[in-house]
Motif scaffolding. Structure first.
Motif, PDB file in Angstrom:
ATOM      1  N   ALA A 447     -49.255  26.160   8.085  1.00 42.13           N
ATOM      2  CA  ALA A 447     -49.794  27.518   8.085  1.00 42.13           C
ATOM      3  C   ALA A 447     -49.439  28.232   6.785  1.00 42.13           C
ATOM      4  CB  ALA A 447     -49.269  28.288   9.290  1.00 42.13           C
ATOM      5  N   GLU A 448     -48.230  28.031   6.295  1.00 36.02           N
ATOM      6  CA  GLU A 448     -47.824  28.716   5.073  1.00 36.02           C
ATOM      7  C   GLU A 448     -48.635  28.230   3.881  1.00 36.02           C
ATOM      8  OE1 GLU A 448     -45.940  31.451   6.676  1.00 36.02           O
ATOM      9  OE2 GLU A 448     -45.794  31.342   4.501  1.00 36.02           O
ATOM     10  N   LEU A 451     -52.005  29.756   4.061  1.00 38.38           N
ATOM     11  CA  LEU A 451     -51.964  31.168   3.700  1.00 38.38           C
ATOM     12  C   LEU A 451     -52.194  31.342   2.206  1.00 38.38           C
ATOM     13  CD1 LEU A 451     -51.203  34.111   4.587  1.00 38.38           C
ATOM     14  CD2 LEU A 451     -48.866  33.502   4.054  1.00 38.38           C
ATOM     15  N   GLN A 503     -54.777  33.193  11.439  1.00 37.09           N
ATOM     16  CA  GLN A 503     -53.501  33.432  12.115  1.00 37.09           C
ATOM     17  C   GLN A 503     -52.917  34.735  11.623  1.00 37.09           C
ATOM     18  OE1 GLN A 503     -50.796  30.038  12.174  1.00 37.09           O
ATOM     19  NE2 GLN A 503     -49.126  31.450  11.777  1.00 37.09           N
ATOM     20  N   ASN A 506     -48.421  35.761  10.305  1.00 39.33           N
ATOM     21  CA  ASN A 506     -47.939  34.964   9.168  1.00 39.33           C
ATOM     22  C   ASN A 506     -46.932  35.768   8.359  1.00 39.33           C
ATOM     23  OD1 ASN A 506     -49.418  36.571   7.094  1.00 39.33           O
ATOM     24  ND2 ASN A 506     -51.180  35.746   8.175  1.00 39.33           N
ATOM     25  N   SER A 507     -46.309  35.091   7.419  1.00 41.78           N
ATOM     26  CA  SER A 507     -45.173  35.726   6.750  1.00 41.78           C
ATOM     27  C   SER A 507     -45.607  36.927   5.914  1.00 41.78           C
ATOM     28  CB  SER A 507     -44.439  34.710   5.869  1.00 41.78           C
ATOM     29  OG  SER A 507     -45.376  34.140   4.974  1.00 41.78           O
TER      30      SER A 507
END
Lengths: 688, 254
Positions: A447-448, A451, A503, A506-507
């Motif tokens: 996911a990162e 991103l 998503q 996320n960060s």
């Protein structure tokens, strides 16, 4: 409904004893279609108060409708549809014979059909600017049909429940299959759907019933107006205690819409319909941050993000109303021009179309302004861009600009990727998602990594954002030499697209929001406007996220501590009247040095997006949006087996027989008891 | 399953108890009191035995299904034993109460005989036992669904009602026989009642093989009915009296 919104995703397992567990299978994650009302109609679906039960029938094709509608011997039926069969013709046929149909469930699809739009062909046709008095030849989509693929299902009224559920056909295949045209044997698999809506008829009726609650024993609201909050921000801040007209102030407005809708409740995404627009505008605002510090333009630039536009322009009509009544920081005379970003995600090649209103351009001053604006844009053409002027005689597409034009003749342009009909084949539907924008990531990425990955869609939107930012700067009278320095950041755009479409948790998004809201980001993100709330703290998560995004992208980080951030008026240089101060989480960079939370100062505010019809009490208004959402008690679905009528009647018959015979026998024995049970004192062997 | 099944099962399970109540108990307040006290005694015995089972269940591994089934069987048997113990305790209480009633009544003897008390106490046990067995199943039978989704038989409701009916009547008969055995100091009667109760309980564990549980229980019930009839003062002679009485009534009237 406000009270049951939180219970939406929790399975209501009230009856947890073991007999009930042998009978019922509760269905998780049900997505209903709810009832919405406006000044004249009610739309959506309704179930009876104790749920609607029907024998499940999986529809194989449109011809198969004959079985549940006419031939099947076990009505009522609950029709299970694959998503490709969820069409207008099938739903209308079911609606006509609804006495034999208990409800419809649509299986949640994995892939999108080739086209599907449940919205009308002419969105918001009665509350736009075109009417019998203004551009009558352009009203009601006489010249351009904007959404030709629209089948209008979202605006139909169904008196049976329609749910969207995950596929579970095992029970049907075990018990209900029709073999060679003969009816299946009992016990049959059935489903019961609960989605009883309290409100009826129209908004005026349900609001009147709301008002009666003060006198009733059991006060229960029946409906709530739709609405939320608009997000707006400006390059130079405005003192929020000074409302109404400002002398010598001329503001360039840039607008985009935030919300979208679908046939089912709370599952809309609006990737092309709204996300492409507001992400572009956010990126443009970000691009303008630095240059407006260095070389401020003559006019101020105000960015506005409107909520509730899918429902007759709730947000923009409210802002126009506030401007007209001196309740906003500026008023309509202060608006220099308005640039709106419509659907810009699906460009053919590199075409961008500029839409303007031909009727307003018959006024020369307005016409000149618009032409100026277009010149700016055409002068910004990249080698691989084409800006096409579309003004000949085609009307404005459905846009917030139409509400501004209703009030006052303001020069305005709507930027879009379509010349006439939408390029969006899934307008206001569940399928307007990341796939519709061709948002693709290489496989096997975390996911990162996703991103940070620069997708093609992001690159395309970045180009549009750059054009928008430069045009706004020129329009606001900025320094011409600085224009080439304005570039939108593609990394920001791709991160925003990932967050809104793939998503949300996320960060990067987590870094932008305050610590107390860190559970706000839920997946999948949902963009339906929902019911209005009274305080900005209870605004929808999407709205707050855009607020924090805009603050981060246009504001400045400060050194204030948390206490100072909450009470900045104590400090000499800070003012709550001019700015808003937001304490956000911040990131933890990978090299370990903790950056931690900090205070952002930005001129970003929320303004209420509730239709003026509710403040004025005009619930049957034709000028403003009157959309309300009905309340309900609970929404659930369950599957179970039903027994044949014969067995039930047999049980009842045996019971009645047992009862009567036991009454007779007992009466008989009790009257003869002295004979039957002779006294114990008499010797048993006495002979008679 | 719907209202039809609800009423059908309610009538099957509680029909005889209801008719027994209205025709034999309701008119006499003393009998009502003994009935309710009997129901209470049964309830206390159930409470204590379920406490024991609950503690045993919580103290052991909940995932081990065989162990849990074993514990259930143990709990069942323990509950049966405790019910009979409480039945004996109720008998002692009623004997004492009988002496008191005789003392305060105007006639020499007590207004109610031990036989009547036995019958009423048994019925009290039966009604409460039936209520606890059936009420919760009945409430689920009102909904639109029927048992069967997970492989259970669809005759679940009707067999539950039939079992409840049998158990109610069995408790009544056991009450009669038990008290009579205690009166005459025939301890083997008490042991027999206990054993029969254990057998009936054990048969119910055979469910859902309804063929194996319902017919044998009904056979036992019929046998118990005969035994209770004889031990409460009935005899074949009385039956023939009844028959001739009716016959003579029929002759005289015709």
């Amino acid at each position: 409904s406000v009270t049951t919104r939180d219970l939406k995703k929790i399975t209501l397992d009230v009856n947890s004893n073991s007999v009930a567990q042998k009978i019922y299978v509760e269905v998780n994650n049900t997505v209903p279609c709810v009832r919405l009302l406006n000044a004249t109609h009610q739309i959506g679906c309704q179930s009876s108060i104790s749920g609607d039960t029907g024998v499940i029938h999986v529809l194989e094709s449109e011809a198969d409708l004959e079985w549940p509608l006419t031939k099947g011997p076990n009505p009522p039926y609950m029709i299970l549809l694959e998503s490709h069969l969820f069409t207008r013709s099938i739903m209308m046929k079911i609606k006509k014979e609804s006495s034999r149909i208990a409800g419809v469930t649509v299986v949640v699809p994995n892939t999108s059909p080739s086209e599907f739009s449940p919205h009308t062909t002419c969105p918001n046709e009665n509350t736009g600017v075109y009417s019998d008095t203004y551009g009558p030849h352009l009203a009601h989509c006489n010249t351009t049909v904007w959404n030709p693929l629209g089948n209008g299902l979202s605006y139909e009224e169904f008196d049976f429940p329609v749910f969207s559920l995950k596929e579970d056909k095992q029970c049907y295949y075990d018990h209900n299959r029709v073999v060679n045209g003969s009816a299946p044997q009992y016990p049959l698999c059935a489903m019961q759907l609960f989605s009883h809506m309290f409100a009826v008829t129209d908004t005026a009726t349900c609001m009147r019933r709301n008002d009666v609650i003060n006198f009733s024993i059991n006060p229960e609201m029946v409906c709530d107006p739709l609405g939320d909050f608009n997000v707006w921000g400006s390059i130079r801040p405005y003192n929020r205690s000074q409302l109404g007209h400002r002398d010598n102030e001329s503001v360039v407005m840039a607008a985009a819409r935030l919300d979208s809708r679908a046939f089912f409740w709370d599952v809309s995404t609006g990737a092309e319909g709204s996300i492409s627009g507001f992400v572009t505008l956010l990126a443009a605002a970000h691009a303008l941050r630095d240059v407006t510090q260095v070389a401020p333009p003559t006019h101020n630039i105000l960015f506005a993000f409107f909520q509730g536009e899918a429902f007759d322009y709730i947000g923009s009509s409210r802002m126009v109303y506030d401007m007209q009544n001196g309740k906003f920081v500026i008023d309509l005379d202060n608006v220099h021009s308005l640039l709106e970003i419509g659907q810009v995600g699906l460009r053919n090649g590199s075409d961008l179309f500029l839409h303007s209103d031909p009727v307003s351009r018959m006024n020369d001053t307005v016409n000149d302004q618009v032409r100026e604006h277009e010149r700016y844009r055409c002068s910004l053409i990249h080698r691989h861009h084409r800006l096409v002027d579309n003004f000949q005689s085609s009307p404005l597409p459905p846009s917030s600009l139409q509400r501004f034009l209703r009030a006052q003749n303001i020069p305005g342009i709507v930027l879009a990727d379509h010349r006439a009909a939408f390029n969006n084949k899934y307008y206001e539907s569940y399928y307007d998602n990341a796939d519709n924008l061709n948002l693709r990531y290489p496989p096997n990425m975390t996911a990162e990594e996703q991103l940070e990955f620069l997708t093609d869609t992001a690159m395309a939107l970045t180009e549009v954002a750059t054009v928008v930012a430069r045009a706004l700067y020129k329009q606001a009278g900025g320094d011409g030499t600085q224009v080439d320095n304005i570039k939108a950041d593609s990394k920001t755009v791709t991160q925003m697209l990932f967050g809104f479409l793939v998503q949300a948790n996320n960060s990067w998004f987590q870094a932008l929001i305050p610590p107390e809201l860190k559970d706000m980001l839920s997946d999948p993100p949902d963009f339906y406007v929902g019911v209005a709330s009274s305080s900005p703290a209870k605004a929808k998560p999407l709205t707050r996220l855009v607020q924090f995004l805009l603050a981060n992208l246009t504001g400045t980080a400060t050194n204030l501590t948390q206490d100072q951030c909450q009470k900045p008026d104590d400090l000499p240089d800070e003012s709550v009247q001019m700015y808003s101060y937001l304490w956000v989480q911040g990131t933890v960079p990978h090299n370990g040095t903790e950056k931690g939370p900090f205070c952002v100062r930005a001129s970003v505010r929320l303004s209420q997006a509730l239709s003026p019809a509710f403040d004025l009490g005009e619930y049957a208004s034709r000028n403003y949006s009157t959309w309300t959402e009905s309340r309900w008690k609970f929404i659930k679905a369950r599957i179970f087996l039903v027994a044949s009528r014969d067995l039930e009647m047999l049980t009842l018959g045996v019971g009645v027989a047992v009862l009567f015979s036991s009454l007779l026998v007992t009466y008989f024995i009790s009257t003869k008891a002295d004979v039957l049970f002779s006294s114990a004192r008499e010797p048993a062997s006495a002979a008679y | 399953m719907t209202a039809a099944v609800f009423f059908g099962c309610a009538f099957i399970a509680f029909g005889p108890a209801f008719s027994l109540f209205i025709f034999t108990i309701a008119k006499d307040p003393l009998r009502v009191i003994i009935l309710i006290a009997g129901a209470f005694f049964w309830l206390v015995s159930l409470l204590l035995s379920s406490l024991v089972w609950f503690i045993a269940m919580k103290a052991t591994n909940a995932q081990d299904l065989n162990l849990q089934k074993g514990l259930l069987i143990f709990g069942c048997m323990f509950s049966v034993i405790l019910q009979e113990v409480f039945r004996f305790g109720y008998y002692r209480l009623l004997r004492k109460a009988n002496e008191g009633l005789a003392a305060i009544s105007e006639e020499e003897s007590s207004p109610i005989s031990v036989r009547e008390m036995a019958y009423v106490a048994g019925l009290g046990f039966g009604i409460m036992s039936g209520a606890f067995s059936m009420i919760n199943t009945l409430s689920d039978s009102l909904g639109p669904g029927t048992v069967g989704m997970f492989g259970d038989s669809q005759y679940y409701f009707i067999t539950s009602a039939l079992m409840t009916l049998a158990l109610t009547l069995l408790h009544t008969f056991w009450g009669v026989v038990f008290f009579d055995g205690c009166e005459r100091k025939r301890w083997w009667v008490i042991v027999a009642v206990l054993c029969l109760h254990l057998v009936v309980s054990g048969l119910s564990l055979l469910n859902p093989l309804y063929v194996g549980s319902v017919p044998p229980v009904y056979v036992i019930m019929l046998l118990m009915a005969v035994w209770a009839f004889f031990s409460s003062g009935g005899s074949l002679h009385n039956l023939s009296l009844l028959w001739t009485c009716r016959k003579s009534n029929a002759e005289t009237s015709s």
